[in-house]
Scaffold this motif. Structure first.
Motif, PDB file in Angstrom:
ATOM      1  N   ARG A  39       0.915  -1.199   0.070  1.00 56.64           N
ATOM      2  CA  ARG A  39      -0.098  -0.035  -0.185  1.00 56.64           C
ATOM      3  C   ARG A  39       0.722   1.345  -0.104  1.00 56.64           C
ATOM      4  O   ARG A  39       1.714   1.392   0.686  1.00 56.64           O
ATOM      5  N   GLY A  40       0.722   2.051  -0.797  1.00 59.05           N
ATOM      6  CA  GLY A  40       1.319   3.356  -0.953  1.00 59.05           C
ATOM      7  C   GLY A  40       2.630   3.353  -1.797  1.00 59.05           C
ATOM      8  O   GLY A  40       3.368   4.518  -1.956  1.00 59.05           O
ATOM      9  N   LYS A  41       2.975   2.044  -2.368  1.00 56.67           N
ATOM     10  CA  LYS A  41       4.304   1.963  -3.030  1.00 56.67           C
ATOM     11  C   LYS A  41       4.177   2.257  -4.431  1.00 56.67           C
ATOM     12  O   LYS A  41       2.965   2.140  -5.159  1.00 56.67           O
ATOM     13  N   ASN A  42       4.944   2.465  -5.446  1.00 56.28           N
ATOM     14  CA  ASN A  42       5.271   2.755  -6.768  1.00 56.28           C
ATOM     15  C   ASN A  42       4.985   1.230  -7.299  1.00 56.28           C
ATOM     16  O   ASN A  42       5.276   0.362  -6.623  1.00 56.28           O
ATOM     17  N   VAL A  43       3.947   1.497  -8.636  1.00 60.83           N
ATOM     18  CA  VAL A  43       3.695  -0.051  -9.236  1.00 60.83           C
ATOM     19  C   VAL A  43       4.847  -1.104  -9.387  1.00 60.83           C
ATOM     20  O   VAL A  43       4.698  -2.126  -9.301  1.00 60.83           O
ATOM     21  N   ASP A  44       5.830  -0.428  -9.827  1.00 60.86           N
ATOM     22  CA  ASP A  44       6.988  -1.275 -10.141  1.00 60.86           C
ATOM     23  C   ASP A  44       7.937  -1.709  -9.005  1.00 60.86           C
ATOM     24  O   ASP A  44       7.991  -3.079  -8.920  1.00 60.86           O
ATOM     25  N   VAL A  45       7.792  -1.013  -7.620  1.00 64.31           N
ATOM     26  CA  VAL A  45       8.248  -1.549  -6.396  1.00 64.31           C
ATOM     27  C   VAL A  45       7.419  -2.467  -5.910  1.00 64.31           C
ATOM     28  O   VAL A  45       7.619  -3.752  -5.690  1.00 64.31           O
ATOM     29  N   ALA A  46       5.934  -2.359  -6.186  1.00 67.92           N
ATOM     30  CA  ALA A  46       4.938  -3.299  -5.384  1.00 67.92           C
ATOM     31  C   ALA A  46       4.906  -4.615  -6.250  1.00 67.92           C
ATOM     32  O   ALA A  46       4.775  -5.767  -5.702  1.00 67.92           O
ATOM     33  N   MET A  47       5.097  -4.625  -7.609  1.00 67.24           N
ATOM     34  CA  MET A  47       5.253  -5.765  -8.505  1.00 67.24           C
ATOM     35  C   MET A  47       6.349  -6.490  -8.079  1.00 67.24           C
ATOM     36  O   MET A  47       6.354  -7.828  -7.913  1.00 67.24           O
ATOM     37  N   ALA A  48       7.486  -5.983  -7.878  1.00 68.35           N
ATOM     38  CA  ALA A  48       8.782  -6.760  -7.443  1.00 68.35           C
ATOM     39  C   ALA A  48       8.518  -7.271  -6.054  1.00 68.35           C
ATOM     40  O   ALA A  48       9.062  -8.491  -6.001  1.00 68.35           O
ATOM     41  N   LEU A  49       7.960  -6.768  -5.213  1.00 71.78           N
ATOM     42  CA  LEU A  49       7.626  -7.291  -3.961  1.00 71.78           C
ATOM     43  C   LEU A  49       6.674  -8.444  -3.819  1.00 71.78           C
ATOM     44  O   LEU A  49       6.992  -9.591  -3.377  1.00 71.78           O
ATOM     45  N   LEU A  50       5.644  -8.344  -4.742  1.00 71.29           N
ATOM     46  CA  LEU A  50       4.572  -9.368  -4.938  1.00 71.29           C
ATOM     47  C   LEU A  50       5.389 -10.394  -5.384  1.00 71.29           C
ATOM     48  O   LEU A  50       4.657 -11.568  -5.290  1.00 71.29           O
ATOM     49  N   LYS A  51       6.124 -10.458  -6.325  1.00 65.42           N
ATOM     50  CA  LYS A  51       6.775 -11.723  -7.063  1.00 65.42           C
ATOM     51  C   LYS A  51       7.634 -12.425  -5.985  1.00 65.42           C
ATOM     52  O   LYS A  51       7.916 -13.518  -6.309  1.00 65.42           O
ATOM     53  N   ASN A  52       8.006 -11.940  -5.030  1.00 64.87           N
ATOM     54  CA  ASN A  52       9.234 -12.511  -4.105  1.00 64.87           C
ATOM     55  C   ASN A  52       8.454 -12.755  -2.762  1.00 64.87           C
ATOM     56  O   ASN A  52       9.194 -13.316  -1.975  1.00 64.87           O
ATOM     57  N   ILE A  53       7.297 -12.534  -2.702  1.00 67.55           N
ATOM     58  CA  ILE A  53       6.536 -12.921  -1.442  1.00 67.55           C
ATOM     59  C   ILE A  53       5.908 -14.323  -1.578  1.00 67.55           C
ATOM     60  O   ILE A  53       5.374 -14.402  -2.624  1.00 67.55           O
ATOM     61  N   PRO A  54       6.222 -15.379  -0.860  1.00 65.93           N
ATOM     62  CA  PRO A  54       5.832 -16.570  -0.984  1.00 65.93           C
ATOM     63  C   PRO A  54       4.435 -16.776  -0.377  1.00 65.93           C
ATOM     64  O   PRO A  54       4.376 -17.681   0.389  1.00 65.93           O
ATOM     65  N   HIS A  55       3.431 -16.208  -0.847  1.00 67.83           N
ATOM     66  CA  HIS A  55       2.073 -16.358  -0.260  1.00 67.83           C
ATOM     67  C   HIS A  55       1.092 -16.171  -1.207  1.00 67.83           C
ATOM     68  O   HIS A  55       1.385 -15.713  -2.534  1.00 67.83           O
ATOM     69  N   LYS A  56      -0.018 -16.960  -1.228  1.00 73.69           N
ATOM     70  CA  LYS A  56      -1.023 -16.996  -2.122  1.00 73.69           C
ATOM     71  C   LYS A  56      -1.624 -15.873  -2.651  1.00 73.69           C
ATOM     72  O   LYS A  56      -1.893 -15.431  -3.513  1.00 73.69           O
ATOM     73  N   GLY A  57      -1.743 -15.021  -1.407  1.00 76.41           N
ATOM     74  CA  GLY A  57      -2.299 -13.598  -1.592  1.00 76.41           C
ATOM     75  C   GLY A  57      -1.351 -12.787  -2.443  1.00 76.41           C
ATOM     76  O   GLY A  57      -1.969 -11.945  -2.980  1.00 76.41           O
ATOM     77  N   ALA A  58      -0.228 -13.055  -2.450  1.00 77.25           N
ATOM     78  CA  ALA A  58       0.726 -12.284  -3.347  1.00 77.25           C
ATOM     79  C   ALA A  58       0.376 -12.401  -4.566  1.00 77.25           C
ATOM     80  O   ALA A  58       0.527 -11.635  -5.494  1.00 77.25           O
ATOM     81  N   GLU A  59       0.241 -13.909  -5.103  1.00 74.70           N
ATOM     82  CA  GLU A  59      -0.202 -13.870  -6.670  1.00 74.70           C
ATOM     83  C   GLU A  59      -1.424 -13.327  -7.071  1.00 74.70           C
ATOM     84  O   GLU A  59      -1.569 -12.785  -8.127  1.00 74.70           O
ATOM     85  N   ILE A  60      -2.261 -13.735  -5.931  1.00 79.55           N
ATOM     86  CA  ILE A  60      -3.829 -12.969  -6.447  1.00 79.55           C
ATOM     87  C   ILE A  60      -3.670 -11.400  -6.460  1.00 79.55           C
ATOM     88  O   ILE A  60      -4.134 -10.876  -7.364  1.00 79.55           O
ATOM     89  N   LEU A  61      -2.957 -10.486  -5.675  1.00 78.63           N
ATOM     90  CA  LEU A  61      -2.786  -9.258  -5.832  1.00 78.63           C
ATOM     91  C   LEU A  61      -2.077  -8.585  -6.913  1.00 78.63           C
ATOM     92  O   LEU A  61      -2.425  -7.840  -7.459  1.00 78.63           O
ATOM     93  N   LEU A  62      -1.127  -9.553  -7.243  1.00 80.40           N
ATOM     94  CA  LEU A  62      -0.049  -9.295  -8.347  1.00 80.40           C
ATOM     95  C   LEU A  62      -0.999  -9.410  -9.711  1.00 80.40           C
ATOM     96  O   LEU A  62      -0.783  -8.397 -10.611  1.00 80.40           O
ATOM     97  N   LYS A  63      -1.704 -10.267  -9.875  1.00 80.38           N
ATOM     98  CA  LYS A  63      -2.719 -10.579 -11.128  1.00 80.38           C
ATOM     99  C   LYS A  63      -3.563  -9.339 -11.008  1.00 80.38           C
ATOM    100  O   LYS A  63      -4.036  -8.810 -12.239  1.00 80.38           O
ATOM    101  N   VAL A  64      -4.329  -8.839  -9.959  1.00 79.14           N
ATOM    102  CA  VAL A  64      -5.302  -7.747 -10.070  1.00 79.14           C
ATOM    103  C   VAL A  64      -4.357  -6.398 -10.224  1.00 79.14           C
ATOM    104  O   VAL A  64      -4.650  -5.633 -11.032  1.00 79.14           O
TER     105      VAL A  64
END
Length: 135
Positions: free
Chosen positions: A47-72
């Motif tokens: 929340r509040g991050k640049n989309v590039d930073v957010a996408m990089a974080l979501l790709k490296n977080i090992p949770h199912k929720g990260a995959e879902i949020l990355l897709k959205v």
């Protein structure tokens, strides 16, 4: 007898409204089959991050929720670029709301004719993207 003149009402002139720039692109994904608490755990990170930073974080977080949020989030970026003609580099995640969707209610048979209830929670995700300098 004096003739009555009909007075015509004045026509209202439409004022030209200046074209609004899109302040925020909102993306939503509803009825996701994951618990809201599990999604919020990941959402608080981006929340509040640049989309590039957010996408990089979501790709490296090992949770199912990260995959879902990355897709959205990818869907939101594509909508902003294609439909609203915004630059993908300058977008930030301005809003990220995770709410609870209707639950699935199941039961499991137990000993002596009893029942345990199983509640499967679902989620709604709302992501607001806006340009970095438009706050």
């Amino acid at each position: 007898m004096a003739t009555k003149e009909k007075i015509k009402p004045e026509k209202k002139v439409k004022k030209e409204v200046p074209s609004k720039t899109v302040e925020q692109v909102i993306v939503r994904s509803k009825y996701l089959r994951i618990s809201p608490s599990k999604l919020r755990r990941v959402a608080n990170i981006i929340r509040g991050k640049n989309v590039d930073v957010a996408m990089a974080l979501l790709k490296n977080i090992p949770h199912k929720g990260a995959e879902i949020l990355l897709k959205v989030l990818k869907s939101g970026i594509a909508n902003a670029v294609k439909n609203h003609k915004l630059d993908a580099q300058g977008l930030i995640v301005s809003q990220l709301l995770i709410s609870e969707a209707p639950r699935f209610k199941r039961f499991r048979a137990r000993a002596r004719g009893r029942v345990n209830h199983i509640i499967k929670r679902n989620s709604h995700v709302f992501i607001g993207l806006e340009m970095e300098g438009s706050n």
